[in-house]
Design a protein around this motif. Structure first.
Motif, PDB file in Angstrom:
ATOM      1  N   VAL A 144       0.841  -1.205   0.000  1.00 44.87           N
ATOM      2  CA  VAL A 144       0.000   0.000   0.000  1.00 44.87           C
ATOM      3  C   VAL A 144       0.870   1.246   0.000  1.00 44.87           C
ATOM      4  CG1 VAL A 144      -1.665   1.336   1.348  1.00 44.87           C
ATOM      5  CG2 VAL A 144      -1.942  -1.140   1.131  1.00 44.87           C
ATOM      6  N   ARG A 147       2.217   2.096  -3.365  1.00 35.75           N
ATOM      7  CA  ARG A 147       1.213   2.620  -4.293  1.00 35.75           C
ATOM      8  C   ARG A 147       0.922   4.095  -4.024  1.00 35.75           C
ATOM      9  NH1 ARG A 147      -3.619  -0.422  -3.330  1.00 35.75           N
ATOM     10  NH2 ARG A 147      -2.640  -2.147  -2.223  1.00 35.75           N
ATOM     11  N   VAL A 148       1.092   4.491  -2.763  1.00 34.51           N
ATOM     12  CA  VAL A 148       0.806   5.883  -2.383  1.00 34.51           C
ATOM     13  C   VAL A 148       2.050   6.752  -2.480  1.00 34.51           C
ATOM     14  CG1 VAL A 148       0.000   7.383  -0.507  1.00 34.51           C
ATOM     15  CG2 VAL A 148      -1.072   5.138  -0.875  1.00 34.51           C
ATOM     16  N   GLU A 173       3.768   3.621 -12.218  1.00 33.02           N
ATOM     17  CA  GLU A 173       3.704   4.690 -11.213  1.00 33.02           C
ATOM     18  C   GLU A 173       4.012   4.201  -9.799  1.00 33.02           C
ATOM     19  OE1 GLU A 173      -0.041   6.669 -11.619  1.00 33.02           O
ATOM     20  OE2 GLU A 173       0.487   7.550 -13.554  1.00 33.02           O
ATOM     21  N   ARG A 174       4.941   3.244  -9.706  1.00 39.46           N
ATOM     22  CA  ARG A 174       5.397   2.781  -8.410  1.00 39.46           C
ATOM     23  C   ARG A 174       6.791   3.310  -8.087  1.00 39.46           C
ATOM     24  NH1 ARG A 174       3.168  -2.094  -5.314  1.00 39.46           N
ATOM     25  NH2 ARG A 174       1.007  -2.102  -5.999  1.00 39.46           N
ATOM     26  N   LEU A 210      -4.026  13.716  -0.610  1.00 38.62           N
ATOM     27  CA  LEU A 210      -4.639  12.897  -1.646  1.00 38.62           C
ATOM     28  C   LEU A 210      -6.060  13.373  -1.954  1.00 38.62           C
ATOM     29  CD1 LEU A 210      -3.431   9.354  -0.539  1.00 38.62           C
ATOM     30  CD2 LEU A 210      -2.701  10.610  -2.568  1.00 38.62           C
ATOM     31  N   ARG A 228      -7.310   7.542  -9.748  1.00 43.05           N
ATOM     32  CA  ARG A 228      -6.102   6.980  -9.138  1.00 43.05           C
ATOM     33  C   ARG A 228      -5.890   7.561  -7.740  1.00 43.05           C
ATOM     34  NH1 ARG A 228      -3.996   7.522 -14.444  1.00 43.05           N
ATOM     35  NH2 ARG A 228      -2.936   9.480 -13.912  1.00 43.05           N
ATOM     36  N   TYR A 229      -6.077   8.877  -7.586  1.00 39.29           N
ATOM     37  CA  TYR A 229      -5.936   9.486  -6.264  1.00 39.29           C
ATOM     38  C   TYR A 229      -6.999   8.960  -5.296  1.00 39.29           C
ATOM     39  CZ  TYR A 229      -2.484  12.842  -7.991  1.00 39.29           C
ATOM     40  OH  TYR A 229      -1.353  13.421  -8.504  1.00 39.29           O
ATOM     41  N   ASN A 231      -8.373   5.954  -5.351  1.00 39.36           N
ATOM     42  CA  ASN A 231      -7.981   4.597  -4.946  1.00 39.36           C
ATOM     43  C   ASN A 231      -6.849   4.630  -3.926  1.00 39.36           C
ATOM     44  OD1 ASN A 231      -9.894   3.601  -6.696  1.00 39.36           O
ATOM     45  ND2 ASN A 231      -8.429   3.228  -8.369  1.00 39.36           N
ATOM     46  N   ARG A 232      -5.895   5.531  -4.115  1.00 38.45           N
ATOM     47  CA  ARG A 232      -4.803   5.652  -3.155  1.00 38.45           C
ATOM     48  C   ARG A 232      -5.319   6.132  -1.800  1.00 38.45           C
ATOM     49  NH1 ARG A 232      -0.353   8.663  -7.101  1.00 38.45           N
ATOM     50  NH2 ARG A 232      -0.014   6.879  -8.503  1.00 38.45           N
ATOM     51  N   SER A 235      -6.934   3.305   0.002  1.00 38.98           N
ATOM     52  CA  SER A 235      -5.928   2.377   0.523  1.00 38.98           C
ATOM     53  C   SER A 235      -5.319   2.910   1.820  1.00 38.98           C
ATOM     54  CB  SER A 235      -4.828   2.149  -0.514  1.00 38.98           C
ATOM     55  OG  SER A 235      -5.341   1.515  -1.669  1.00 38.98           O
ATOM     56  N   VAL A 236      -5.002   4.193   1.840  1.00 40.89           N
ATOM     57  CA  VAL A 236      -4.422   4.798   3.039  1.00 40.89           C
ATOM     58  C   VAL A 236      -5.432   4.773   4.185  1.00 40.89           C
ATOM     59  CG1 VAL A 236      -3.649   6.975   4.045  1.00 40.89           C
ATOM     60  CG2 VAL A 236      -2.757   6.239   1.840  1.00 40.89           C
TER      61      VAL A 236
END
Length: 353
Positions: A144, A147-148, A173-174, A210, A228-229, A231-232, A235-236
Motif C-alpha cells: 500500500v 502505491r501511495v 507509477e510505483r 490525496l 487513481r488518487y 484509490n490511493r 488504501s491509506v
C-alpha cells in the motif's frame, strides 16, 4: 591485579547501577547491572566464587572498570539493555536461534533511501518501525505504501539497473525513476519524509493531500487521474483504520493473555521455552538457546533473556509466569510494565500449573 584496577574496586559505591569491564584496548568485555555495585563487581575478582569457565577468564583481561550509578534497579535494567545492544560484549549471555520479528526499515542515509521489509535492526543509518507480529501484514502495508508513495523498490544502496533505463515500476507509477534523474534528490527525500511521517502514526497529512489532489483533478476533468488518487486515498484510509483496529483488539485480548516461561540450564548453556497463552489457549511455543550462562543465577539469566526478547517483541503480556526459583522479579516486572505501558505481573509458577 594492577593498582589502578584495585583503586577502582575500592572506590565502588554501594548503590544500584551498571558496570562495564573493558580490556586494554578499551573494548567492552562485559556489561552487568547490580542492586549494589560494590559487592557485585568485587565478586568477579574473588577466586573460586564463579564456576563459569569463561567468566574465570574475564578478570585477567579486565583493565578498566566503569560504573554508572542509577536511581534504582529498574533504571539500571534499561541502561543495561541499551549498553548490551550497543556493545555486544563477548562475555554477556547470548541469545541464539531467537524468534526475530519483522520490521519496516527506511535507509535514511542512502542517497535515495529504500523502504523495505527486514528482520534485523542493528544497522546504523536506518530508521526501524515495528516490531510487527505478522509478516504478511507488513508486506501488505509495504504494498500500500508503495502505491501511495512512489519510492524506489529496487535493492542496493544506489537505484537503477545497469541498462540505464527506467524499469516497469516507473511505468506503473510505483517509482519516480531516480536512477535516470527523473526526480531530484530533494523531491525524493520529501517522499521518504512522508513515509516516515505515516509510519510514525501521522496519517492525516497524506489523506488531506490525496483528497485535495483528487478534487483538483476532478475539477479539471482529469477523471482517470482523479480515480487513481481516490484509490490511493481509500488504501491509506483502510491501512490507518486497520492499525487502529489492531491496537483496540490487542487491548481487548489482554484479558487472559499470559506468557509462561520455562528455563533449564546446564553448564555454560541454557534453553528457554516461551508458551504464549491467548484467551486461555496456548497458541504457540518459542524455543531459545542461550550461551555464556554458567555461574549465573536464575534471576540474572531470566532478566538477560527478557531484556532481549521483550525488547524486540511486538507486545508484552499483562502476566508473565516464570520458574519458581526465579528469585526477586520486582525490577523485571517494573521494566516490563514500562515497556507495555500498563501493569505487568511477573509471578512464580505455582505447583501443578
Amino acid at each position: 591485579m594492577a593498582s589502578r584496577l584495585e583503586d577502582q574496586l575500592k572506590a565502588l559505591p554501594a548503590r544500584p547501577g551498571v558496570y562495564l569491564f573493558r580490556d586494554g584496548a578499551g573494548e567492552v568485555l562485559y556489561v552487568g547491572k547490580a542492586k549494589s555495585l560494590r559487592p557485585r563487581v568485587r565478586s568477579y575478582f574473588q577466586q573460586g566464587l564463579d564456576t563459569r569457565a569463561s567468566i574465570r577468564q574475564l578478570p585477567e583481561r579486565v583493565v578498566d572498570v566503569e560504573v554508572i550509578v542509577t536511581q534504582n534497579e529498574v533504571e539500571a535494567l534499561h541502561l543495561e539493555q541499551n549498553l548490551v545492544k550497543r556493545h555486544r560484549p563477548p562475555f554477556n549471555v547470548r541469545l541464539r536461534d531467537d524468534k526475530s520479528f519483522p520490521y519496516i526499515a527506511v535507509t535514511v542515509e542512502d542517497e535515495y533511501p529504500r523502504v523495505m521489509f527486514t528482520r534485523e535492526r542493528h544497522r546504523r543509518g536506518v530508521v526501524y518501525f515495528g516490531p510487527y507480529a505478522n509478516a504478511k501484514k507488513v508486506r501488505e502495508t509495504l504494498d500500500v505504501l508503495n502505491r501511495v508513495f512512489p519510492y524506489r523498490p529496487c535493492e542496493g544502496p544506489k537505484p537503477g539497473r545497469h541498462s540505464g533505463i527506467p524499469c516497469l515500476d516507473y511505468h506503473i507509477e510505483r517509482c519516480l525513476a531516480p536512477c535516470v534523474g527523473y526526480v531530484s534528490k530533494e523531491d525524493y527525500r520529501a517522499i521518504i519524509d512522508q513515509v516516515i511521517e505515516f509510519l510514525s502514526g501521522e496519517t492525516d497529512p497524506i489523506q488531506r493531500q490525496l483528497d485535495r489532489k483528487m478534487k483538483d483533478a476532478a475539477a479539471a476533468e482529469r477523471f482517470e487521474e482523479a480515480a487513481r488518487y481516490r484509490n490511493r486515498l481509500r488504501s491509506v484510509q483502510h491501512l490507518a483504520e486497520r492499525q487502529v483496529a489492531e491496537r483496540q483488539a490487542a487491548d481487548r485480548r489482554s484479558v487472559g493473555t499470559i506468557d509462561v516461561i520455562g528455563l533449564a540450564a546446564d553448564g555454560d548453556r541454557a534453553v528457554i521455552q516461551v508458551f504464549p497463552l491467548r484467551d486461555g489457549r496456548m497458541i504457540d511455543r518459542y524455543s531459545f538457546h542461550l550461551e555464556n550462562v554458567g555461574g549465573q543465577d536464575i534471576t540474572t539469566i531470566l532478566e538477560s533473556f527478557c531484556l532481549e526478547y521483550y525488547g524486540s517483541a511486538p507486545s508484552v503480556a499483562p502476566q508473565v509466569v516464570v520458574p519458581r526459583d526465579a528469585g526477586d522479579t520486582a525490577a523485571l516486572a517494573e521494566f516490563l510494565s514500562e515497556r507495555r505501558g500498563a501493569r505487568v505481573e511477573v509471578r512464580a509458577a505455582e505447583r501443578g500449573e
